[in-house]
Enzyme design. Structure first.
Site, PDB file in Angstrom:
ATOM      1  N   ASP A   1      18.216  29.942  36.315  1.00 59.22           N
ATOM      2  CA  ASP A   1      18.909  28.776  35.757  1.00 59.22           C
ATOM      3  C   ASP A   1      19.581  27.917  36.824  1.00 59.22           C
ATOM      4  O   ASP A   1      20.291  26.974  36.483  1.00 59.22           O
ATOM      5  CB  ASP A   1      19.973  29.219  34.746  1.00 59.22           C
ATOM      6  CG  ASP A   1      21.155  29.912  35.420  1.00 59.22           C
ATOM      7  OD1 ASP A   1      20.925  30.885  36.170  1.00 59.22           O
ATOM      8  OD2 ASP A   1      22.296  29.482  35.214  1.00 59.22           O
TER       9      ASP A   1
ATOM     10  N   ASP B   1      16.862  36.177  36.851  1.00 58.81           N
ATOM     11  CA  ASP B   1      18.255  36.090  37.252  1.00 58.81           C
ATOM     12  C   ASP B   1      19.093  36.706  36.125  1.00 58.81           C
ATOM     13  O   ASP B   1      18.613  36.863  34.997  1.00 58.81           O
ATOM     14  CB  ASP B   1      18.613  34.610  37.468  1.00 58.81           C
ATOM     15  CG  ASP B   1      20.087  34.409  37.748  1.00 58.81           C
ATOM     16  OD1 ASP B   1      20.614  35.065  38.671  1.00 58.81           O
ATOM     17  OD2 ASP B   1      20.714  33.606  37.023  1.00 58.81           O
TER      18      ASP B   1
ATOM     19  N   ASP C   1      23.110  36.106  35.475  1.00 60.64           N
ATOM     20  CA  ASP C   1      24.137  35.238  34.900  1.00 60.64           C
ATOM     21  C   ASP C   1      23.543  33.888  34.518  1.00 60.64           C
ATOM     22  O   ASP C   1      23.017  33.167  35.364  1.00 60.64           O
ATOM     23  CB  ASP C   1      25.276  35.032  35.897  1.00 60.64           C
ATOM     24  CG  ASP C   1      25.932  36.337  36.305  1.00 60.64           C
ATOM     25  OD1 ASP C   1      26.602  36.937  35.456  1.00 60.64           O
ATOM     26  OD2 ASP C   1      25.762  36.757  37.461  1.00 60.64           O
TER      27      ASP C   1
END
Length: 224
Positions: free
Chosen positions: A172, A11, A13
């Site tokens: 996250d 991922d 961000d």
């Protein structure tokens, strides 16, 4: 030295890059245009991960709510501001580039799978000089409506575009974990990311507190 995984996807961000300062500035620009008070970066971090509109909707809810028509207008303002200010504060997390180098040295094909608009993600990576590190980039709009994370579609597309093989994913958010799980891919959660809940509650196969832990964690996952 080889790796137990042929492909490792990330991922963007809150995983590869700390984009919170620039995203918070865009949210607060949109809030200010609607006469709303600003939110702190810490308050905005848990709102990140489901795309810009979802992030802004949460920001508006936190400052009084809004209807869909107003959200449409403010979403455009947020995107315009972000497009002009994408890499003011954004930077890779500590030791992230070292981890990418170590994986690449082992022959691992690297990918980015994000819910950020693809052209924005591509510009951020290019501005930071990271584009050439990745075999593919899949954004939230790359595969069309309904095919962003938590759909498994972008994870399947990542594997296909990277030439196939055994894959793992690093993220996250609950979107990352659900997408990887649905695709049958082991997933590692970053405890330093933009968490909307305790990292242990995401349901990942493993967690890391620092990128220096990534390679040994991948090796443990593969052995298990």
């Amino acid at each position: 030295m080889t790796s137990p995984f042929d492909i490792v996807g990330f991922d963007m961000d809150g995983t590869l890059l700390d984009t919170s300062g620039d995203l918070a500035a865009a949210v607060n620009h949109a809030l200010a245009s609607a006469g709303r008070p600003p939110l702190t970066v810490a308050a905005i971090k848990p709102m990140i991960g489901g795309g810009a509109r979802h992030m802004l909707a949460q920001g508006m809810a936190a400052t009084g709510g809004c209807d869909d028509d107003e959200l449409d207008v403010l979403h455009r303002r947020l995107l315009d501001h972000y497009e002009a200010n994408m890499v003011v504060h954004t930077a890779p997390y500590p030791h992230a580039l070292d981890a990418l180098d170590a994986l690449a040295a082992r022959g691992v094909r690297l990918a980015v799978v994000t819910n950020k608009i693809e052209r924005y993600a591509a510009e951020v990576l290019a501005t930071l000089g990271l584009s050439d590190r990745f075999a593919c980039l899949i954004g939230g709009d790359t595969l069309g409506a309904g095919n962003a994370k938590p759909s498994p579609a972008p994870i399947h597309a990542m594997i296909e575009r990277c030439g196939g093989g055994r894959a793992a994913f690093v993220g996250d958010s609950i979107y990352d974990v659900r997408a990887a799980k649905a695709a049958g891919v082991p997933v590692i959660a970053c405890a330093f990311g933009f968490l909307d809940r305790p990292v242990a509650e995401l349901g990942a196969d493993a967690t890391v507190d620092d990128y220096r832990e990534l390679l040994p964690t991948l090796e443990r996952l593969a052995a298990a």
